[in-house]
Design an enzyme around this catalytic site. Structure first.
Site, PDB file in Angstrom:
ATOM      1  N   THR A  83       0.856  -1.185   0.000  1.00  0.00           N
ATOM      2  CA  THR A  83       0.000   0.000   0.000  1.00  0.00           C
ATOM      3  C   THR A  83       0.899   1.244   0.000  1.00  0.00           C
ATOM      4  OG1 THR A  83      -0.015   0.445   2.388  1.00  0.00           O
ATOM      5  CG2 THR A  83      -1.517  -1.254   1.588  1.00  0.00           C
ATOM      6  N   GLY A 192       0.543   7.768 -18.277  1.00  0.00           N
ATOM      7  CA  GLY A 192       0.660   7.084 -16.988  1.00  0.00           C
ATOM      8  C   GLY A 192       2.055   7.100 -16.397  1.00  0.00           C
ATOM      9  N   ASP A 206       9.113  12.909  -3.216  1.00  0.00           N
ATOM     10  CA  ASP A 206       9.360  11.481  -3.401  1.00  0.00           C
ATOM     11  C   ASP A 206      10.865  11.210  -3.448  1.00  0.00           C
ATOM     12  OD1 ASP A 206       8.651   8.690  -4.253  1.00  0.00           O
ATOM     13  OD2 ASP A 206       9.656   9.342  -6.084  1.00  0.00           O
ATOM     14  N   LYS A 210      13.361   9.094  -0.689  1.00  0.00           N
ATOM     15  CA  LYS A 210      14.318   8.039  -1.054  1.00  0.00           C
ATOM     16  C   LYS A 210      15.716   8.393  -0.575  1.00  0.00           C
ATOM     17  CE  LYS A 210      11.545   6.463  -4.957  1.00  0.00           C
ATOM     18  NZ  LYS A 210      11.232   6.704  -6.366  1.00  0.00           N
TER      19      LYS A 210
END
Lengths: 344, 344
Positions: A83, A192, A206, A210
């Site tokens: 998830t 996409g 994001d 990382k």
């Protein structure tokens, strides 16, 4: 080992399909759940059929119930998180305490506050179980395992530098002075290649997550707020209601971006969105780099990571390849599950 | 685990020094040997002191005695081979049968006939012990483990391509049309970048062995003779008695080599000595490559390997970095030893 999978989106689905394809007779799928439904069994589910079954007939999802049903076995239960849920991440310490190993593609747990980060490792060790998260950075690329191996064999990390976002890699590997940046983003979205709202890629968070995961791997007690993040969003972008409205807003800056790219091209340079950790400083920013830089030749939506270490001081250890996508991410997750087979 | 090390040359020595530096309290060094002498103990040796001790006072080396002394423990004994000995390699099956895991930097065992190659794996599996050889290709770079992980998670290898020799990488990354090839080889030799006899680098056999190890990893029942090897040695080189004599002989071909390099430079191309496995064909040869090739920007003595797979079909998974040298090789060996800690 008994497998309990939460999250049956693109990655979770792909994991089920790889499990179904391969003859993993040491892996027994005993539970599958989405945020709404769950299915549990005393025997092993067929991974090929469970997805549809869950949609049709699952019980209402309840994490405690999902975990309770797993009987008394210790050390051979693996909880897999596919998830992107914060709520699930926050339960990891409790899940480890219940004797589960955890394999996760979800980056949240490793980027919450450092105290929680540490407690994950302490609880895993205390309970004699594993906590693996190879897919957190670079999907199936051997990034985390390589770094852990360098450190455990006594190497010292000097710097970590990388392009960690497939989306931003694609955008800047493709962008030329002849294109409108906003159109490129729009096309990437249609194909996409971005989040449904591309602002979630362009804000740099994001990449920062990382980089945080990698920096913490070296022992740095860093928080997400300590990372200097250059957002690619023009001022005011975040408050726009619709994605279309945002893309129109972004169009106002196409001219500015074109000038920058033209200038770079004239200097034989290219833009890359790079995360870097060195001397306890972590930053994420758009860099103009020349031919001598190892990231100059980056193509497509590849990720790349360069470790400079005591043993690789001048020429870094470099890993490059697709760092996003369902198949490679699910492979990273399955690699970790197999690691649980040998570790526990 | 109890460690038994054979071979105390540059790699073995470096391994002892890394073991001494790090606090590896789960690793107990119980035996050390060279081809001539050995030392065995019931308790753990200090890795920092054992090298000198062995020179001064070791017993005469006898492999059977070396292995006999290890008592009854099963599954926690690791035999480490840092020699380049064929005789030691041939004993691996017997060593596995005695309950040892094997970690080896020595490429010989994996490149003997396929029947022996298979029996190594069968004997390891039968005895519930491990056989690891990460340092066989790319020293400490995660080459073998990455490949095994790709395969075990259901990926299919389309092609393997690489520059696997630090020496040949250095030579062709350095060579320009302004240099004499024979002088470059001579200088590399003086700086310790080649084997004492550079013919052992230039004949391509070391690269062929590494390619064979990788090709076999995919399941190919290939023999060393099946690999098409382009030797860089001019005709007649092998029969020359002295290394100096050989280098003089090589000098006769400097003009020819210069013409080739000049031509490549005019085309913006570069020479790289590349091993390639694809469609069951394995070859090792000098290739003229352009800027679009992922090996064009290779520098120093770096190794590079590109895996095209079902999941990485167009843009390969690439690993690059120092693939030779005592420190990185010993790190590869130590990584495998630590893998024995979790596996057994």
């Amino acid at each position: 080992i008994d497998l309990y999978l939460v999250g049956v989106g693109t990655v979770g689905n792909e994991l089920l399909s790889i499990l179904g394809e391969s003859n993993q007779d040491q892996i027994c799928l005993k539970g599958v759940a989405t945020s709404k439904k769950m299915l549990l069994s005393e025997s092993c589910f067929d991974p090929n059929k469970i997805g549809n079954k869950l949609k049709e007939s699952g019980d209402k999802f309840d994490l405690d119930e999902f975990l309770d049903n797993t009987g008394e076995q210790k050390g051979n239960k693996v909880f897999v998180d596919c998830t992107a849920s914060t709520a699930v991440s926050q339960k990891y310490t409790a899940i480890l305490d219940r004797g589960f190993s955890i394999v996760t593609a979800n980056k949240i747990a490793n980027t919450l506050d450092y105290g929680f980060y540490q407690s994950l490792r302490e609880n895993a060790s205390k309970n004699g179980v594993s906590f693996f998260y190879e897919a957190n950075v670079g999907a199936g690329l051997p990034v985390i395992s390589t770094m852990q191996n360098l450190l455990s064999t006594g190497d010292k990390i000097i710097s970590i530098e990388g392009v960690f976002s497939g989306t931003l890699s694609y955008l800047f590997n493709t962008l030329t002075a002849k294109m409108n940046f906003s159109e490129l983003v729009n096309n990437a979205k249609s194909n996409g290649f971005t989040e449904p709202d591309p602002r979630q890629d362009l804000n740099g968070l994001d990449v920062a997550r990382k980089l945080l995961i990698l920096a913490r791997e070296t022992g740095a007690e860093l928080e997400l707020e300590d990372i200097i993040v250059e957002s690619l969003l023009p001022t005011g972008s975040e408050s726009i209601d619709s994605v279309d409205g945002f893309l129109k807003h972004l169009g106002q800056f196409d001219g500015e971006m074109r000038v920058k790219v033209k200038e770079a091209e004239a200097q034989n340079k290219r833009f890359r969105f790079i995360g870097k950790y060195e001397d306890e400083n972590a930053s994420v920013s758009l860099q103009k780099i020349g031919r001598e830089h190892p990231f100059y030749e980056l193509q497509g939506s590849d990720n790349i990571i360069a470790f400079r270490t005591r043993r690789y001081p001048n020429q870094p250890l470099v890993i490059k390849g697709a760092g996003a996508g369902a198949a490679v991410t699910a492979a990273g997750v399955l690699g970790d599950i197999q690691q649980c087979l040998v570790s526990n």
